[in-house]
Design a protein around this motif. Structure first.
Motif, mmCIF file in Angstrom:
data_model
loop_
_atom_site.group_PDB
_atom_site.id
_atom_site.type_symbol
_atom_site.label_atom_id
_atom_site.label_comp_id
_atom_site.label_asym_id
_atom_site.label_seq_id
_atom_site.Cartn_x
_atom_site.Cartn_y
_atom_site.Cartn_z
ATOM 1 N N GLU A 1 2.456 14.537 9.841
ATOM 2 C CA GLU A 1 1.237 13.908 9.303
ATOM 3 C C GLU A 1 1.592 12.616 8.566
ATOM 4 O OE1 GLU A 1 1.941 17.098 8.998
ATOM 5 O OE2 GLU A 1 0.329 18.031 10.159
ATOM 6 N N ALA A 2 2.679 12.654 7.790
ATOM 7 C CA ALA A 2 3.080 11.468 7.014
ATOM 8 C C ALA A 2 3.368 10.283 7.938
ATOM 9 C CB ALA A 2 4.303 11.800 6.163
ATOM 10 N N ILE B 1 -3.761 17.440 5.045
ATOM 11 C CA ILE B 1 -5.090 17.063 5.554
ATOM 12 C C ILE B 1 -5.469 15.654 5.086
ATOM 13 C CG2 ILE B 1 -7.565 17.662 5.444
ATOM 14 C CD1 ILE B 1 -6.485 20.608 4.879
ATOM 15 N N GLU B 2 -5.212 15.387 3.817
ATOM 16 C CA GLU B 2 -5.664 14.113 3.237
ATOM 17 C C GLU B 2 -4.954 12.897 3.838
ATOM 18 O OE1 GLU B 2 -8.327 14.099 1.641
ATOM 19 O OE2 GLU B 2 -8.410 16.268 1.340
ATOM 20 N N VAL B 3 -3.671 13.076 4.193
ATOM 21 C CA VAL B 3 -2.928 11.978 4.811
ATOM 22 C C VAL B 3 -3.526 11.655 6.185
ATOM 23 C CG1 VAL B 3 -0.752 11.786 6.091
ATOM 24 C CG2 VAL B 3 -0.705 12.028 3.633
ATOM 25 N N THR B 4 -3.886 12.721 6.913
ATOM 26 C CA THR B 4 -4.505 12.531 8.225
ATOM 27 C C THR B 4 -5.852 11.826 8.058
ATOM 28 O OG1 THR B 4 -3.464 14.627 8.789
ATOM 29 C CG2 THR B 4 -5.028 13.749 10.375
ATOM 30 N N ASN B 5 -6.622 12.251 7.052
ATOM 31 C CA ASN B 5 -7.915 11.583 6.789
ATOM 32 C C ASN B 5 -7.713 10.106 6.474
ATOM 33 O OD1 ASN B 5 -9.270 13.941 7.179
ATOM 34 N ND2 ASN B 5 -9.474 14.445 5.010
ATOM 35 N N LEU B 6 -6.697 9.819 5.661
ATOM 36 C CA LEU B 6 -6.433 8.410 5.301
ATOM 37 C C LEU B 6 -6.120 7.600 6.553
ATOM 38 C CD1 LEU B 6 -4.215 8.499 2.059
ATOM 39 C CD2 LEU B 6 -6.514 7.549 2.271
ATOM 40 N N THR C 1 0.880 -1.173 0.000
ATOM 41 C CA THR C 1 0.000 0.000 0.000
ATOM 42 C C THR C 1 0.917 1.222 0.000
ATOM 43 O OG1 THR C 1 -1.738 -1.151 1.194
ATOM 44 C CG2 THR C 1 -1.752 1.253 1.328
ATOM 45 N N ILE C 2 0.656 2.122 -0.968
ATOM 46 C CA ILE C 2 1.561 3.267 -1.162
ATOM 47 C C ILE C 2 0.763 4.561 -1.098
ATOM 48 C CG2 ILE C 2 3.132 4.375 -2.835
ATOM 49 C CD1 ILE C 2 3.649 1.506 -3.943
ATOM 50 N N VAL C 3 1.331 5.566 -0.450
ATOM 51 C CA VAL C 3 0.720 6.900 -0.491
ATOM 52 C C VAL C 3 1.705 7.846 -1.178
ATOM 53 C CG1 VAL C 3 -0.221 8.824 0.846
ATOM 54 C CG2 VAL C 3 -0.666 6.472 1.587
ATOM 55 N N ASP C 4 1.245 8.430 -2.297
ATOM 56 C CA ASP C 4 2.053 9.385 -3.060
ATOM 57 C C ASP C 4 1.508 10.762 -2.693
ATOM 58 O OD1 ASP C 4 3.499 10.779 -4.914
ATOM 59 O OD2 ASP C 4 2.813 9.659 -6.671
#
Ligand SMILES: C[S@@+](CC[C@H](N)C(=O)[O-])C[C@H]1O[C@@H](n2cnc3c(N)ncnc32)[C@H](O)[C@@H]1O
Length: 285
Positions: free
Chosen positions: A217-218, A188-193, A129-132
């Motif tokens: 956050e990351a 924000i989006e990383v925190t939501n994820l 699972t990767i977050v770019d």
């Protein structure tokens, strides 16, 4: 005969000797478009010079002039102007089996990052699972989806123009099942994820200046068994570890342990300066 000599020959009698001596040595090609940079003394004759590129390069359909830098948080080109040929700045650039569709007057595409775009995909193991976090038009997400077997890539992008092409590129390359595009600020989006239960095997943090303010956050995406972070920035080659140290300091404050797996100097970024990537494995203490 090299291209510069051919260009010089074609412009003898049109340019002065001084002008001939400062003709560009190279040029950038994106799809069937050539993008040139010119010394300021040549700007008055930019169209004449561009016509010669079209004549000498039969597979090229247009010539544009780049007279600016890549600027701002969206990393957009400052000034790329049309000179001659077909006026169409939306291209479908093919690289490593991937199609990147984008408007090169509005969105950066660095040829200097070619090897990194290719290399990153080779590090990915099956099922990751990767977050770019700064996905752009899919610079890293697309080659990873193409050449590796990740379970899921979450690709976050804030610039609406880039996000539009990210979506198109996911469809064009048939990666709808692998890549989930997310429009928004990755802080924000990383925190939501992570609040929704997502943990990542790999997090890509590819933006300039180095995204120090996004580290905390990351880290919320880190797995107990460890997560690899690709942290980018511009460093003085003599003191390149400064960038790793800044990541490590923030991680340790949040109770994480860091192991520097590798670093790569991607390209030169000015005298003594290098675009550098650190591969950092992070574990919860
Ligand atoms: C230009 S790319 C760099 C990609 C990679 N280093 C390369 O050159 O191949 C960085 C992207 O991050 C996006 N970006 C900047 N700040 C952001 C944020 N806070 N959240 C999400 N995306 C962001 C920019 O719009 C840009 O598309």
């Amino acid at each position: 005969m090299g291209f510069k000599d051919k260009l010089k020959d074609a412009l003898v009698g049109i340019l002065t000797n001084e002008e001939l001596s400062v003709l560009p040595r190279g040029f950038q090609t994106i799809s069937d478009v050539v993008i040139i940079k010119l010394n300021s003394i040549l700007l008055g004759k930019k169209n004449l010079i561009a016509e010669k590129y079209l004549e000498l390069l039969p597979s090229i359909k247009s010539v544009y002039l780049n007279s600016g830098r890549v600027k701002g948080k969206f990393r957009t080109p400052e000034k790329i102007e049309y000179l001659v040929g077909v006026e169409d700045s939306v291209v479908k650039h093919k690289e490593h089996g991937v199609i990147y569709k984008f408007d090169f007057t509005k969105i950066m595409f660095s040829m200097g990052n070619l090897s990194e775009r290719k290399f990153l995909a080779t590090l990915v193991e099956d099922g990751e699972t990767i977050v770019d976090m700064f996905a752009g038009i899919g610079y890293f997400s697309l080659p990873i989806a193409k050449h590796s077997k990740p379970k899921k890539i979450y690709s976050i992008e804030l610039n609406p123009e880039s996000f539009k092409f990210l979506n198109e590129n996911i469809k064009l390359n048939h990666f709808k099942d692998i890549i989930t595009p997310i429009k928004g600020d990755s802080k924000i989006e990383v925190t939501n994820l992570s609040k929704s239960g997502v943990k990542a095997d790999r997090v890509i943090m590819g933006v300039f200046p180095a995204p120090k303010d996004f580290i905390e956050e990351a880290l919320t995406l880190a797995k107990v068994e460890g997560t690899i972070y690709h942290y980018e920035g511009i460093v003085d080659k003599e003191k390149y570890l400064v960038l790793f140290d800044e990541f490590k300091e923030i991680a340790e404050k949040s109770d994480f342990r860091c192991n520097l797996l590798a670093k790569r100097f991607v390209k030169s970024y000015g005298p003594g300066l290098y675009h550098t990537v650190f591969d950092i494995k992070v574990y919860k203490k």
